[in-house]
Design a protein around this motif. Structure first.
Motif, PDB file in Angstrom:
ATOM      1  N   GLN A 341     -18.707 -11.158  32.282  1.00 52.36           N
ATOM      2  CA  GLN A 341     -17.896 -10.486  33.295  1.00 52.36           C
ATOM      3  C   GLN A 341     -18.313  -9.034  33.474  1.00 52.36           C
ATOM      4  O   GLN A 341     -18.370  -8.524  34.590  1.00 52.36           O
ATOM      5  CB  GLN A 341     -16.420 -10.578  32.911  1.00 52.36           C
ATOM      6  N   GLN A 342     -18.613  -8.375  32.359  1.00 48.99           N
ATOM      7  CA  GLN A 342     -19.008  -6.962  32.431  1.00 48.99           C
ATOM      8  C   GLN A 342     -20.348  -6.806  33.152  1.00 48.99           C
ATOM      9  O   GLN A 342     -20.539  -5.892  33.959  1.00 48.99           O
ATOM     10  CB  GLN A 342     -19.094  -6.374  31.023  1.00 48.99           C
ATOM     11  N   THR A 343     -21.277  -7.710  32.855  1.00 53.03           N
ATOM     12  CA  THR A 343     -22.578  -7.652  33.530  1.00 53.03           C
ATOM     13  C   THR A 343     -22.434  -7.877  35.025  1.00 53.03           C
ATOM     14  O   THR A 343     -23.024  -7.168  35.839  1.00 53.03           O
ATOM     15  CB  THR A 343     -23.521  -8.706  32.939  1.00 53.03           C
ATOM     16  N   GLN A 344     -21.633  -8.893  35.373  1.00 47.29           N
ATOM     17  CA  GLN A 344     -21.416  -9.174  36.785  1.00 47.29           C
ATOM     18  C   GLN A 344     -20.751  -7.997  37.479  1.00 47.29           C
ATOM     19  O   GLN A 344     -21.140  -7.583  38.573  1.00 47.29           O
ATOM     20  CB  GLN A 344     -20.537 -10.436  36.916  1.00 47.29           C
ATOM     21  N   THR A 345     -19.748  -7.404  36.813  1.00 49.68           N
ATOM     22  CA  THR A 345     -19.046  -6.267  37.405  1.00 49.68           C
ATOM     23  C   THR A 345     -19.972  -5.074  37.567  1.00 49.68           C
ATOM     24  O   THR A 345     -19.938  -4.376  38.586  1.00 49.68           O
ATOM     25  CB  THR A 345     -17.847  -5.876  36.521  1.00 49.68           C
ATOM     26  N   ALA A 346     -20.808  -4.842  36.560  1.00 48.01           N
ATOM     27  CA  ALA A 346     -21.704  -3.687  36.613  1.00 48.01           C
ATOM     28  C   ALA A 346     -22.623  -3.757  37.817  1.00 48.01           C
ATOM     29  O   ALA A 346     -22.865  -2.759  38.490  1.00 48.01           O
ATOM     30  CB  ALA A 346     -22.524  -3.595  35.323  1.00 48.01           C
ATOM     31  N   LEU A 347     -23.142  -4.934  38.100  1.00 47.35           N
ATOM     32  CA  LEU A 347     -24.057  -5.063  39.232  1.00 47.35           C
ATOM     33  C   LEU A 347     -23.318  -5.144  40.562  1.00 47.35           C
ATOM     34  O   LEU A 347     -23.804  -4.662  41.573  1.00 47.35           O
ATOM     35  CB  LEU A 347     -24.937  -6.295  39.044  1.00 47.35           C
ATOM     36  N   GLU A 348     -22.127  -5.752  40.565  1.00 48.99           N
ATOM     37  CA  GLU A 348     -21.377  -5.836  41.812  1.00 48.99           C
ATOM     38  C   GLU A 348     -20.868  -4.474  42.252  1.00 48.99           C
ATOM     39  O   GLU A 348     -20.630  -4.242  43.429  1.00 48.99           O
ATOM     40  CB  GLU A 348     -20.211  -6.811  41.663  1.00 48.99           C
ATOM     41  N   GLN A 349     -20.687  -3.549  41.294  1.00 48.97           N
ATOM     42  CA  GLN A 349     -20.257  -2.206  41.650  1.00 48.97           C
ATOM     43  C   GLN A 349     -21.357  -1.430  42.357  1.00 48.97           C
ATOM     44  O   GLN A 349     -21.086  -0.462  43.050  1.00 48.97           O
ATOM     45  CB  GLN A 349     -19.807  -1.441  40.397  1.00 48.97           C
ATOM     46  N   ARG A 350     -22.578  -1.861  42.179  1.00 51.32           N
ATOM     47  CA  ARG A 350     -23.669  -1.213  42.905  1.00 51.32           C
ATOM     48  C   ARG A 350     -23.616  -1.624  44.359  1.00 51.32           C
ATOM     49  O   ARG A 350     -23.271  -2.754  44.693  1.00 51.32           O
ATOM     50  CB  ARG A 350     -25.018  -1.620  42.331  1.00 51.32           C
TER      51      ARG A 350
END
Length: 997
Positions: A341-350
């Motif tokens: 979830q953190q990885t997905q969130t980190a990239l989706e925030q870009r």
């Protein structure tokens, strides 16, 4: 003042005769930077003047040093009339602004004139003194390094990959200003060339500012493009990947970069220490950054060293206790879910999780979803305010958002191998963007772990499986498109597609059977002449069908070669007044993890006609024979898999998902996993009309390279590893004029295909003495510069390899290659055009080949009365590869990004289009080499010719050509030496091969 620029004019040589009475020249030099101009004394009556001027000093701001080039103008002094211009030199100061780069620019520069070409040389010294700048609001980005290479530069490691950076600047094109009607062509060309140089510097500075805001210090995969929009204006744009690079010490192996924990035993996450592993999981934390920059790629990283990249999810923890249901298994599952979830969130925030890199370390790509692309047709409007490029920004914003949504639909959170390009004709512009949807491994994104500066890639944890990137990232029960899935033929646990298309290079860990080959799809479509919105609508209606047909051709040719994956896919759509050209290039390979491709089955209308059935059977037999021949040619012999074979045990039947079956099967039962490479479902080609029969015939006559030759458009050829140091770069441009305006789509397709095939055949002819040989990094560029003109430009590198793992053939007793063994004799170039460029009554061909050695410091392609550069210039190697085989890069000196304009009003006297293009590209090579040598470099890597725009008017005996080239200036040493190379084979040399007219 934060900076002082100093320039000294030493001497000139081989100047042209400007005074016909004395056959001499009264030369002097103007040195200009910004609004300040200095002049040297006039050196009378000499073609080799010795000025030895004092140091001319310019006090300037550091942002001006980045934006402005140093402009040196050589003139002939006239007492009673205006001084005559001899030529100019533009020197980019940016390489001197980086502490690790050159400290002085010193050397002989060709004096270039847009009408007459190179007119002698001038010796110049340039220095820069920078003062401490404490201004927190400064507008410069001094110290940010730029690299054209699409992989992490050799000798560096990426402490952090920040992500995508983009910028564009706009202005009015001087070529279309009202004053152009009263000024000379030379003045218009120089105004245009100067403006482009200024815009390029400003763009690079703005990109650098964005990188500094993100906390980086470098841009890797820097791609800069020029959009010549005619009367609408001029756009210079660039994209790249922002990184924080660290220089590797020569004594530290790359393998230590990812294994060194912090002093207290905890692994750093971009400079921060993790909390104690005994505490609760810590939520995702963003490091302090500028408010305008996206958050860094820094997902929470657990202290576990084990990785399981073969799973569909991002499993970065060991699966201990999962079967027992204990607390360890529960914690591991929770931690894995949290990390995903953190990885997905980190990239989706870009805003845009894009990466322009195409090469990565093993395990960096967890899964690859496939190619994602988007195209848009726009009507150009005039740029009214150069300071407000919102319209063009909004266009690219739409394209990038579409790419991002496509990647998300494939279950991927990033796009790698990303690139953008345009095609412009009159007031219509086609914007294109493409990349490869992927899931990235955050284990490699922490400090010190993205390191491909060395081939040594060892880690404490087990290496990721060679098939991991092939596994599908999307849910097989909710797929975005119909596909046939099977279990992976390597690990037998995860599902893989039957075919895989990507825009990246072949991953280093990929298991490949046999060798690869270049696969091209070519398409030409006529359209009615129209203006404005009607024209844009017609093009928009054609684009989806062209893309579909190009992909269908690629799929057919891939099956015909018994391969199942494409790498380095690049699709170009070029627009002209009455036609659209499509060219798709990729490197086909057989991935052992993917299923073997089935045969190609011909299906026609069953009319009961015996002749028709016999015709279909004969075509079917030819196809089967071609497939069998290609299997042998590319050595595709996949290993047989058995139940007891190597790999993980096969899942129990109750855990298996249903497999997709071909519609050609009559049974509705679901088959179990087929572990044998036996009979597969056929790929069906329908014959429904005459065009379909012609398409199949064109598929069969698609020529394979002669024995001993291999071709690819990637960095190196898959399946070949025994490279020698014999490397040869070459450039070719062919221009074809259609003389019959009533051609059909089928005829145009054949003409376009023959043009590309003959171009490749000419390469084979010239390289026949170097067998075995591989043409790598084949970069095709197609354009329709005028109504009935088709232009194809190619840059590539010829690399020799040793079949028997020995390197005796191309090495002399002393261990140094001889020029006669490696280079092409000049006679071959002179004879090739008559053999391969057959003229036709419908069209004519003009060809240009750059492939012969320099001898005695003088290029053959330049007239014998000229001599450009000494040994230091001729020893500068040029290659599209990221490094030269058998060498090591010890220093990057900065990027070379040069734009040249050449115009002639005596086209026939210069040898027609072929002679004109040939001499111009030869001069471009000479100028690039001179600038690299002046920086102290001895090679240009990642070289590319991004634009080559030709406009001709044979009736008026006129022609104009614009060329943009780029690359990384470097200092290379042999693998066993510490000093720069002094006696390597000349690479990228030039010679002429006049085309048939």
């Amino acid at each position: 003042m934060p900076g002082k620029l100093k320039a000294k004019i030493v001497a000139g040589r081989h100047l042209p005769v400007m005074d016909r009475a004395s056959d001499l020249t009264d030369a002097f030099v103007e040195v200009k930077f910004g609004n300040t101009t200095f002049k040297t004394d006039v050196f009378p009556k000499s073609l080799n003047p010795q000025w030895n001027s004092e140091w001319f000093k310019f006090e300037v701001d550091d942002e001006d040093l980045q934006d402005e080039p140093l402009q040196i103008t050589v003139l002939d002094h006239d007492t009673y009339s205006a001084n005559d211009a001899i030529g100019k030199v533009y020197i980019d100061i940016d390489p001197l602004l980086c502490t690790e780069a050159a400290s002085i620019i010193s050397g002989w520069f060709p004096i270039y004139d847009t009408i007459h070409g190179i007119r002698g040389e001038i010796n110049v010294l340039v220095k820069v003194e920078l003062f401490n700048d404490l201004n927190r609001f400064r507008q410069s980005s001094c110290g940010v390094k730029f690299f054209c290479t699409t992989s992490i530069p050799r000798g560096y490691r990426a402490a952090m990959v920040h992500g995508f950076v983009e910028e564009l600047v706009v202005n009015e094109d001087p070529e279309y200003q009202w004053i152009d009607r009263i000024r000379t062509p030379r003045a218009s060309n120089e105004a245009r060339q100067r403006l482009i140089s200024l815009m390029s510097g400003e763009l690079q500075r703005k990109i650098g500012l964005k990188v500094l805001e993100m906390g980086g210090n470098a841009v890797v995969g820097y791609l800069q493009c020029f959009d010549l929009e005619g009367e609408s204006g001029l756009v210079v744009r660039a994209i790249g990947t922002a990184c924080t690079l660290e220089k590797q010490s020569s004594g530290t192996p790359a393998s230590n970069a990812c294994n060194s924990p912090s002093k207290d035993g905890k692994e750093p996450v971009f400079g921060e220490d993790l909390p104690s592993s005994s505490g609760p999981p810590t939520p995702f934390r963003n490091l302090p950054t500028s408010s305008s920059s996206p958050p860094p790629f820094s997902p929470f990283k657990p202290c576990s060293r084990q990785s399981s990249s073969s799973d569909t999810d991002l499993s970065l923890t060991p699966k201990t206790g999962m079967g027992s249901g204990g607390s360890a298994g529960k914690e591991a599952g929770q931690l894995k879910t949290l990390l995903r979830q953190q990885t997905q969130t980190a990239l989706e925030q870009r805003e845009f999780p894009f990466f322009t890199l195409t090469s990565f370390p093993p395990g960096f790509l967890v899964h690859v979803g496939g190619v994602v692309s988007a195209r848009s047709v726009k009507l150009l409007d005039r740029i009214h305010n150069p300071d407000e490029p919102e319209t063009r920004d909004a266009w690219w914003e739409e394209i990038r958002q579409e790419i991002k949504s496509h990647a998300k639909a494939l279950g991927c959170h990033a796009v790698v191998g990303y690139s953008e390009n345009t095609s412009i004709c009159e007031e219509v512009c086609i914007l294109s963007a493409s990349g490869t949807a992927a899931i990235l491994n955050p284990r490699y994104m922490r400090e010190g772990c993205l390191d491909i500066g060395s081939t040594d890639q060892r880690f404490d944890d087990p290496s990721p499986p060679s098939c991991g990137f092939c596994h599908i990232p999307y849910d097989e029960l909710n797929m975005p498109f119909p596909a046939q899935l099977t279990y992976c033929y390597n690990c037998r646990r995860q599902k893989v597609p039957d075919v895989l298309f990507t825009t990246i290079d072949l991953p280093a860990e990929a298991a490949v059977t046999g060798k690869g080959c270049l696969i091209q799809a070519r398409l030409c479509r006529l359209k009615k002449k129209a203006q404005g919105e009607v024209n844009a609508t017609a093009i928009s209606n054609l684009l989806p069908f062209m893309e579909y047909e190009l992909h269908t051709q690629l799929m057919n040719k891939l099956k015909l070669r018994s391969m199942n994956a494409l790498f380095g896919l690049h699709i170009q759509i070029s627009v002209g007044e009455n036609m659209l050209l499509g060219l798709a290039s990729a490197t086909g390979v057989y991935l052992t993890a993917l299923p073997a491709p089935g045969g190609i089955q011909i299906a026609g209308k069953t009319s009961g006609d015996l002749n028709n059935e016999q015709h279909i059977q004969s075509i079917q037999k030819r196809i089967n024979d071609t497939i069998a021949k290609n299997k042998e040619l590319y050595q595709i012999n996949p290993p047989e898999l058995t139940e007891e074979g190597v790999g993980s045990p096969i899942p129990e039947p109750r855990h298996r998902s249903r497999l997709f079956r071909s519609h050609s099967e009559s049974s509705d039962e679901v088959s179990e996993l087929d572990l044998s490479h036996g009979k597969k479902d056929a790929f069906v080609l329908e014959i429904d009309d005459t065009d379909a029969v012609e398409d199949i015939h064109s598929l069969l006559i698609d020529a394979s390279p002669p024995t001993g030759f291999y071709t690819c458009n990637t960095e190196t050829m898959p399946g070949i590893y025994s490279w020698t140091t014999a490397v040869q770069m070459f450039t070719s441009v062919r221009v074809l004029r259609l003389s019959n305006a009533n051609l059909s789509n089928q005829s145009l397709n054949k003409i376009f295909t023959d043009l590309c095939e003959n171009l490749l055949k000419s390469f084979y002819f010239k390289l026949r003495s170097n067998i075995p040989c591989c043409l790598c990094h084949l970069n095709f560029t197609v354009a329709v510069p005028e109504e009935e003109l088709i232009q194809v430009s190619v840059t590539a590198v010829a690399m020799t390899f040793d079949k028997d793992q020995t390197q005796e053939r191309f090495i002399t007793k002393g261990g140094i290659e001889t020029e006669e063994q490696l280079q092409f004799p000049l006679e071959l170039c002179a004879d090739s055009s008559s053999t391969n460029a057959q003229p036709s009554s419908k069209f004519s061909v003009s060809s240009l080949e750059h492939c012969s050695p320099l001898t005695e410091g003088r290029p053959h392609s330049l007239r014998s009365s000229r001599s450009f550069g000494g040994s230091s210039v001729t020893m500068v190697k040029m290659t599209p590869l990221s490094s030269l085989p058998g060498t090591r890069i010890i220093k990057y000196l900065g990027i070379i990004n040069m734009f040249f304009i050449r115009e002639t009003t005596s086209l026939r006297e210069e040898g027609g289009v072929s002679g004109f293009l040939h001499s111009f590209i030869a001069e471009v090579f000479a100028m690039v080499r001179a600038h690299v040598a002046a920086l102290g470099g001895n090679a240009v890597v990642s070289y590319s010719m991004k634009d080559c725009v030709l406009m001709e008017n044979p009736n008026k005996n006129q022609a104009q050509c614009l060329i943009n080239v780029s690359g990384d200036a470097v200092i290379c040493v042999r693998e066993t030496d510490q000093e720069p190379m002094t006696s390597m084979t000349n690479i990228g040399q030039t010679c002429a091969a006049d085309g048939a007219t």
